[in-house]
Design a protein around this motif. Structure first.
Motif, PDB file in Angstrom:
ATOM      1  N   ILE A  79       0.832  -1.201   0.000  1.00  0.00           N
ATOM      2  CA  ILE A  79       0.000   0.000   0.000  1.00  0.00           C
ATOM      3  C   ILE A  79       0.866   1.251   0.000  1.00  0.00           C
ATOM      4  CG2 ILE A  79      -1.613   1.353   1.410  1.00  0.00           C
ATOM      5  CD1 ILE A  79      -3.132  -1.134   2.022  1.00  0.00           C
ATOM      6  N   GLN A  80       1.979   1.206   0.714  1.00  0.00           N
ATOM      7  CA  GLN A  80       2.869   2.369   0.748  1.00  0.00           C
ATOM      8  C   GLN A  80       3.373   2.704  -0.648  1.00  0.00           C
ATOM      9  OE1 GLN A  80       3.299   4.182   3.335  1.00  0.00           O
ATOM     10  NE2 GLN A  80       5.269   5.231   3.291  1.00  0.00           N
ATOM     11  N   GLU A  81       3.721   1.700  -1.424  1.00  0.00           N
ATOM     12  CA  GLU A  81       4.219   1.930  -2.785  1.00  0.00           C
ATOM     13  C   GLU A  81       3.142   2.575  -3.657  1.00  0.00           C
ATOM     14  OE1 GLU A  81       5.611  -1.859  -4.090  1.00  0.00           O
ATOM     15  OE2 GLU A  81       7.459  -1.782  -2.879  1.00  0.00           O
ATOM     16  N   VAL A  82       1.895   2.103  -3.522  1.00  0.00           N
ATOM     17  CA  VAL A  82       0.796   2.689  -4.306  1.00  0.00           C
ATOM     18  C   VAL A  82       0.591   4.141  -3.914  1.00  0.00           C
ATOM     19  CG1 VAL A  82      -1.687   2.613  -4.742  1.00  0.00           C
ATOM     20  CG2 VAL A  82      -0.378   0.486  -4.679  1.00  0.00           C
ATOM     21  N   MET A  83       0.571   4.418  -2.625  1.00  0.00           N
ATOM     22  CA  MET A  83       0.308   5.779  -2.155  1.00  0.00           C
ATOM     23  C   MET A  83       1.449   6.728  -2.508  1.00  0.00           C
ATOM     24  SD  MET A  83      -2.698   5.617  -1.089  1.00  0.00           S
ATOM     25  CE  MET A  83      -3.901   4.366  -0.619  1.00  0.00           C
ATOM     26  N   GLU A  84       2.675   6.242  -2.472  1.00  0.00           N
ATOM     27  CA  GLU A  84       3.807   7.084  -2.869  1.00  0.00           C
ATOM     28  C   GLU A  84       3.724   7.442  -4.347  1.00  0.00           C
ATOM     29  OE1 GLU A  84       7.242   4.893  -1.665  1.00  0.00           O
ATOM     30  OE2 GLU A  84       7.247   5.754   0.356  1.00  0.00           O
ATOM     31  N   SER A  85       3.263   6.480  -5.172  1.00  0.00           N
ATOM     32  CA  SER A  85       3.089   6.754  -6.599  1.00  0.00           C
ATOM     33  C   SER A  85       2.010   7.806  -6.826  1.00  0.00           C
ATOM     34  CB  SER A  85       2.728   5.459  -7.331  1.00  0.00           C
ATOM     35  OG  SER A  85       2.429   5.713  -8.681  1.00  0.00           O
ATOM     36  N   LEU A  86       0.882   7.674  -6.110  1.00  0.00           N
ATOM     37  CA  LEU A  86      -0.205   8.648  -6.236  1.00  0.00           C
ATOM     38  C   LEU A  86       0.225  10.020  -5.731  1.00  0.00           C
ATOM     39  CD1 LEU A  86      -3.216   6.455  -5.068  1.00  0.00           C
ATOM     40  CD2 LEU A  86      -2.699   7.188  -7.404  1.00  0.00           C
ATOM     41  N   ARG A  87       1.014  10.027  -4.708  1.00  0.00           N
ATOM     42  CA  ARG A  87       1.530  11.296  -4.190  1.00  0.00           C
ATOM     43  C   ARG A  87       2.362  12.008  -5.256  1.00  0.00           C
ATOM     44  NH1 ARG A  87       6.402  11.926   0.187  1.00  0.00           N
ATOM     45  NH2 ARG A  87       6.166  14.167   0.624  1.00  0.00           N
ATOM     46  N   GLY A  88       3.182  11.250  -5.949  1.00  0.00           N
ATOM     47  CA  GLY A  88       4.012  11.831  -6.994  1.00  0.00           C
ATOM     48  C   GLY A  88       3.210  12.387  -8.149  1.00  0.00           C
ATOM     49  N   GLN A  89       2.010  11.819  -8.381  1.00  0.00           N
ATOM     50  CA  GLN A  89       1.138  12.304  -9.449  1.00  0.00           C
ATOM     51  C   GLN A  89       0.263  13.475  -9.003  1.00  0.00           C
ATOM     52  OE1 GLN A  89      -0.899   8.888 -11.459  1.00  0.00           O
ATOM     53  NE2 GLN A  89       0.436   7.643 -10.153  1.00  0.00           N
ATOM     54  N   ASP A  90       0.274  13.767  -7.710  1.00  0.00           N
ATOM     55  CA  ASP A  90      -0.501  14.879  -7.121  1.00  0.00           C
ATOM     56  C   ASP A  90      -1.978  14.798  -7.506  1.00  0.00           C
ATOM     57  OD1 ASP A  90      -0.750  17.116  -5.488  1.00  0.00           O
ATOM     58  OD2 ASP A  90      -0.483  18.510  -7.152  1.00  0.00           O
ATOM     59  N   ILE A  91      -2.541  13.613  -7.375  1.00  0.00           N
ATOM     60  CA  ILE A  91      -3.944  13.402  -7.727  1.00  0.00           C
ATOM     61  C   ILE A  91      -4.870  13.774  -6.569  1.00  0.00           C
ATOM     62  CG2 ILE A  91      -5.660  11.639  -8.331  1.00  0.00           C
ATOM     63  CD1 ILE A  91      -3.446  10.148  -9.798  1.00  0.00           C
ATOM     64  N   PHE A  92      -4.464  13.440  -5.353  1.00  0.00           N
ATOM     65  CA  PHE A  92      -5.334  13.613  -4.188  1.00  0.00           C
ATOM     66  C   PHE A  92      -4.767  14.659  -3.233  1.00  0.00           C
ATOM     67  CE2 PHE A  92      -6.045   9.133  -5.481  1.00  0.00           C
ATOM     68  CZ  PHE A  92      -7.385   9.249  -5.840  1.00  0.00           C
ATOM     69  N   PRO A  93      -5.556  15.684  -2.891  1.00  0.00           N
ATOM     70  CA  PRO A  93      -5.079  16.735  -1.994  1.00  0.00           C
ATOM     71  C   PRO A  93      -4.584  16.228  -0.639  1.00  0.00           C
ATOM     72  CG  PRO A  93      -7.104  17.431  -3.063  1.00  0.00           C
ATOM     73  CD  PRO A  93      -6.893  15.986  -3.424  1.00  0.00           C
ATOM     74  N   CYS A  94      -5.219  15.179  -0.103  1.00  0.00           N
ATOM     75  CA  CYS A  94      -4.823  14.710   1.228  1.00  0.00           C
ATOM     76  C   CYS A  94      -3.370  14.231   1.263  1.00  0.00           C
ATOM     77  CB  CYS A  94      -5.756  13.604   1.718  1.00  0.00           C
ATOM     78  SG  CYS A  94      -5.745  12.083   0.749  1.00  0.00           S
ATOM     79  N   LEU A  95      -2.849  13.754   0.122  1.00  0.00           N
ATOM     80  CA  LEU A  95      -1.483  13.245   0.101  1.00  0.00           C
ATOM     81  C   LEU A  95      -0.440  14.363   0.124  1.00  0.00           C
ATOM     82  CD1 LEU A  95      -1.791  10.242  -2.392  1.00  0.00           C
ATOM     83  CD2 LEU A  95      -1.927  10.245   0.107  1.00  0.00           C
ATOM     84  N   ARG A  96      -0.883  15.607  -0.047  1.00  0.00           N
ATOM     85  CA  ARG A  96       0.055  16.728   0.084  1.00  0.00           C
ATOM     86  C   ARG A  96       0.454  16.953   1.538  1.00  0.00           C
ATOM     87  NH1 ARG A  96      -3.829  20.496  -3.640  1.00  0.00           N
ATOM     88  NH2 ARG A  96      -3.625  19.293  -5.575  1.00  0.00           N
ATOM     89  N   GLU A  97      -0.276  16.314   2.467  1.00  0.00           N
ATOM     90  CA  GLU A  97       0.017  16.443   3.895  1.00  0.00           C
ATOM     91  C   GLU A  97       0.835  15.260   4.404  1.00  0.00           C
ATOM     92  OE1 GLU A  97      -3.658  17.042   5.934  1.00  0.00           O
ATOM     93  OE2 GLU A  97      -4.315  18.636   4.584  1.00  0.00           O
ATOM     94  N   TRP A  98       1.616  14.672   3.533  1.00  0.00           N
ATOM     95  CA  TRP A  98       2.423  13.491   3.861  1.00  0.00           C
ATOM     96  C   TRP A  98       3.275  13.755   5.101  1.00  0.00           C
ATOM     97  CZ3 TRP A  98       1.962   9.096   0.774  1.00  0.00           C
ATOM     98  CH2 TRP A  98       2.847   8.042   1.056  1.00  0.00           C
TER      99      TRP A  98
END
Length: 296
Positions: A79-98
């Motif tokens: 799951i961490q790998e998937v979320m890190e990939s999505l973070r890099g694509q800046d798709i979801f605002p919540c991931l900007r608060e990593w």
């Protein structure tokens, strides 16, 4: 602030943090156990990672973590790998608060963790987030006062807003009391011997949708009566200042935009438990109660 205006503003806040309608969500399951909720567009996107997630349609629609991920460490890594990939694509605002901080994913809070995941990514899977909030108060004669903190202007979320004396999320591997003692020491320099006198006062829970995230949160609430001689001091820099306010002033403040929203709910719960808000005079008393203790 007029009584009616206060009631309307607080009800609006309470309902804003309880706006989740599960009809538009799919269950998120691990080993056949529902541990969260996912918005359907988010589930569709996550299921493109077919080696990690599967979107099932039969007998009922749900997003499942693939069964070949047998161990908590495997699930965490996948799951961490998937979320890190999505973070890099800046798709979801919540991931900007990593935060580089892991939260445990469980069926019940008391269960062993099925996996752990980045705190900022938890809303994408609608997994409950748990925290600890401490109501610090003291009595002067017949009047009760509460310690209120102002958050640092450098905080990534809710900078400069009013907060509890001490509060924080329960990170992976931590328990409730361990978190309480840690947050009291780090945020307000409260000695462990004094923090340990806090009394558990139940939970406050709420669930809301924001952007593409589902926020299901449960706060373990503690009341800590402090001696007149104690003065909290800034510890780790998450707080910039502390105030000692009478309850009337605190009551007024939670109806403003100055208070961190979830902290305002916990303070509201305190005011009701202590009889500072009465059922005969507060027209939304039952509405407040229903929404402070909702199911996750």
């Amino acid at each position: 602030m007029a009584v009616a205006a206060w009631s309307e503003r607080v009800l609006k806040l309470v309902l804003r943090l309880n706006n989740l309608h599960r009809g538009g969500c799919l269950p998120f399951c691990v080993q056949g156990q529902r541990v969260g909720w996912v918005l359907q567009p988010v589930a569709q996107l996550l299921s493109q990672n077919y080696d990690v997630f599967t979107l099932q349609r039969d007998p009922s629609a749900r997003l499942e973590l693939n069964d070949h991920l047998h161990h908590p460490q495997e699930r965490t890594r996948a799951i961490q790998e998937v979320m890190e990939s999505l973070r890099g694509q800046d798709i979801f605002p919540c991931l900007r608060e990593w935060r580089d901080e892991l939260y445990d994913v469980k069926g019940l809070f008391s269960d062993p963790p099925l996996l752990s995941m980045e705190r900022a990514a938890v809303p994408l899977l609608g997994v409950p987030r748990y925290g600890v909030h401490v109501n610090g108060f003291l009595h002067r004669g017949a009047e009760t006062f509460m310690w209120v903190a102002r958050r640092s202007l450098t905080k990534p979320t809710y900078p400069g807003m009013l907060d509890h004396l001490a509060a924080g999320g329960i990170s992976s591997g931590y328990g409730v009391w361990e978190t309480l003692l840690k947050e009291c020491t780090e945020e307000a320099c409260i000695p462990e011997s004094l923090a340990a006198t806090a009394k558990p006062a139940g939970t406050v829970s709420y669930a809301y949708e924001q952007d593409d995230g589902l926020y299901l949160e449960c706060q373990f609430v503690f009341d800590l009566e402090l001696p007149e001689s104690f003065q909290p001091t800034v510890g780790d820099g998450e707080v910039q200042e502390f105030y000692l306010w009478p309850l009337d002033k605190v009551r007024s403040a939670i109806a403003t935009e100055e208070f961190k929203p979830n902290c305002a709910l916990v303070v509201l719960d305190f005011l009701m438990r202590k009889g500072h808000i009465q059922p005969d005079t507060e027209k939304f008393y039952t509405k407040f109660m229903e929404n402070l203790h909702g199911p996750l």
